[in-house]
Every structure is written in C-alpha cells, then in structure tokens.
Scaffold this motif. Structure first.
Motif, PDB file in Angstrom:
ATOM      1  N   ASP A   1      49.222  38.069  20.736  1.00 46.35           N
ATOM      2  CA  ASP A   1      48.742  39.228  21.480  1.00 46.35           C
ATOM      3  C   ASP A   1      47.698  38.851  22.529  1.00 46.35           C
ATOM      4  OD1 ASP A   1      50.412  41.049  20.241  1.00 46.35           O
ATOM      5  OD2 ASP A   1      48.996  41.458  18.623  1.00 46.35           O
ATOM      6  N   LEU A   2      46.801  37.921  22.203  1.00 45.70           N
ATOM      7  CA  LEU A   2      45.821  37.480  23.191  1.00 45.70           C
ATOM      8  C   LEU A   2      46.493  36.751  24.347  1.00 45.70           C
ATOM      9  CD1 LEU A   2      42.872  36.328  20.921  1.00 45.70           C
ATOM     10  CD2 LEU A   2      42.829  38.173  22.598  1.00 45.70           C
TER      11      LEU A   2
ATOM     12  N   GLU B   1      49.447  37.383  25.552  1.00 43.06           N
ATOM     13  CA  GLU B   1      50.015  38.422  26.410  1.00 43.06           C
ATOM     14  C   GLU B   1      48.928  39.128  27.218  1.00 43.06           C
ATOM     15  OE1 GLU B   1      52.376  41.011  23.984  1.00 43.06           O
ATOM     16  OE2 GLU B   1      53.826  39.444  23.503  1.00 43.06           O
ATOM     17  N   ILE B   2      47.782  39.346  26.619  1.00 40.37           N
ATOM     18  CA  ILE B   2      46.678  39.989  27.343  1.00 40.37           C
ATOM     19  C   ILE B   2      46.233  39.115  28.503  1.00 40.37           C
ATOM     20  CG2 ILE B   2      44.240  40.631  27.165  1.00 40.37           C
ATOM     21  CD1 ILE B   2      44.896  41.655  24.312  1.00 40.37           C
TER      22      ILE B   2
ATOM     23  N   ARG C   1      49.259  38.878  31.178  1.00 42.30           N
ATOM     24  CA  ARG C   1      49.739  40.088  31.854  1.00 42.30           C
ATOM     25  C   ARG C   1      48.631  41.088  32.168  1.00 42.30           C
ATOM     26  NH1 ARG C   1      54.370  40.851  27.552  1.00 42.30           N
ATOM     27  NH2 ARG C   1      55.607  39.047  28.071  1.00 42.30           N
ATOM     28  N   ASP C   2      47.971  41.562  31.135  1.00 38.53           N
ATOM     29  CA  ASP C   2      47.082  42.714  31.280  1.00 38.53           C
ATOM     30  C   ASP C   2      45.751  42.384  31.954  1.00 38.53           C
ATOM     31  OD1 ASP C   2      49.101  43.988  29.930  1.00 38.53           O
ATOM     32  OD2 ASP C   2      48.110  43.864  27.979  1.00 38.53           O
ATOM     33  N   ALA C   3      45.134  41.272  31.597  1.00 34.92           N
ATOM     34  CA  ALA C   3      43.793  40.978  32.101  1.00 34.92           C
ATOM     35  C   ALA C   3      43.774  39.854  33.121  1.00 34.92           C
ATOM     36  CB  ALA C   3      42.883  40.626  30.928  1.00 34.92           C
TER      37      ALA C   3
ATOM     38  N   THR D   1      35.976  43.990  26.514  1.00 34.33           N
ATOM     39  CA  THR D   1      37.183  44.568  27.093  1.00 34.33           C
ATOM     40  C   THR D   1      38.431  43.944  26.470  1.00 34.33           C
ATOM     41  OG1 THR D   1      35.995  44.853  29.176  1.00 34.33           O
ATOM     42  CG2 THR D   1      38.392  45.004  29.266  1.00 34.33           C
ATOM     43  N   ILE D   2      38.401  42.633  26.301  1.00 36.58           N
ATOM     44  CA  ILE D   2      39.540  41.935  25.700  1.00 36.58           C
ATOM     45  C   ILE D   2      39.743  42.392  24.267  1.00 36.58           C
ATOM     46  CG2 ILE D   2      40.422  39.663  25.038  1.00 36.58           C
ATOM     47  CD1 ILE D   2      38.799  38.569  27.462  1.00 36.58           C
TER      48      ILE D   2
ATOM     49  N   GLN E   1      41.390  45.793  24.254  1.00 39.75           N
ATOM     50  CA  GLN E   1      42.828  45.697  24.521  1.00 39.75           C
ATOM     51  C   GLN E   1      43.572  45.129  23.317  1.00 39.75           C
ATOM     52  OE1 GLN E   1      43.381  43.448  28.111  1.00 39.75           O
ATOM     53  NE2 GLN E   1      42.566  45.065  29.414  1.00 39.75           N
ATOM     54  N   LEU E   2      42.957  44.169  22.646  1.00 43.37           N
ATOM     55  CA  LEU E   2      43.554  43.613  21.433  1.00 43.37           C
ATOM     56  C   LEU E   2      43.644  44.675  20.343  1.00 43.37           C
ATOM     57  CD1 LEU E   2      44.602  41.088  19.939  1.00 43.37           C
ATOM     58  CD2 LEU E   2      42.241  40.679  19.236  1.00 43.37           C
TER      59      LEU E   2
ATOM     60  N   ARG F   1      46.576  46.870  20.604  1.00 43.18           N
ATOM     61  CA  ARG F   1      47.839  46.236  20.212  1.00 43.18           C
ATOM     62  C   ARG F   1      47.997  46.080  18.709  1.00 43.18           C
ATOM     63  NH1 ARG F   1      50.553  42.796  23.993  1.00 43.18           N
ATOM     64  NH2 ARG F   1      49.808  43.201  26.081  1.00 43.18           N
TER      65      ARG F   1
END
Length: 124
Positions: free
Chosen positions: A16-17, A19-20, A23-25, A73-74, A77-78, A81
């Motif tokens: 998951d990290l 992917e963050i 993509r996301d961060a 913030t991370i 987001q984690l 998920r």
C-alpha cells in the motif's frame, strides 16, 4: 524473528505504501521515483519502520526529510487503504535504504581485486 502476523502486516503496508508513493503522493515529492524496499513492524503492530530507495534523485537526505515532514499525510492515506484490515494504523518511521549502493560498492571492490593463479601441482 517476526511472527506470521507481523510478516503479513509488513507485506500489506509495503504494497500500500508503494502505491501511495507511486501514484497518490508522487506530486508531493517533485515526481521522484520512490521505492519501498522493506517494512519492519513492531510486535504490537504500532510502529512501522519503512525503508525507502530513491532513483534519479540528487539530494536524497532532503527528500527523506520532506517525506518525514509529510508522514502524517502519508499515514492518513495509508489509513484510508487499510482501515478494514488493521485496527490501528501504525506510526511510520522512514529510513533510507542504501543496500543497492552498498552492493555496487562491494562489486567494485571485488572487481578491482587481483587474485594470482594457484600454483600448479606436480603429478607423479
């Protein structure tokens, strides 16, 4: 030695990290290519040590400090998920993983070694 639960949670967090960061961060870190190489989690699943590797980044320490500043913030987001898999989202501690650089340095040292041939044994 990690328990099976720690290993499963570590793999989940690493996936998951990754992917963050990919993509996301990505926009938060000037589109730097950040790889999560390893995640080690404490036995109580409260603290996760995340090891990161950076490619094509000149100031690695500055990027690591920026990641540490945005760890809240991370973590949020984690949490979005993994909220159905984990009861508590672990506190994230980020570290630089220099194993690739260390391996390259060791390869260079071994390549520079001059090993003389073994003396020939005489046959009877």
């Amino acid at each position: 030695m990690d328990s099976k639960r720690q290993q499963k949670v570590s793999r989940l967090l690493q996936k998951d990290l990754s992917e963050i960061f990919q993509r996301d961060a990505r926009h938060l870190f000037n589109n730097a290519f950040i790889t999560v190489t390893n995640v080690r989690i404490s036995p109580d699943l409260a603290i996760a040590r995340v090891y990161l590797s950076f490619l094509v980044v000149k100031e690695k320490e500055a990027l690591l400090e920026a990641i540490r500043e945005r760890s809240r913030t991370i973590r949020q987001q984690l949490g979005d998920r993994v909220r159905h898999q984990l009861r508590i989202v672990p506190e994230l501690h980020f570290y630089f993983d220099d194993t690739a650089e260390y391996a390259a340095k060791m390869d260079a040292l071994f390549a520079d070694l001059e090993i003389p041939p073994a003396p020939a044994e005489e046959e009877d």
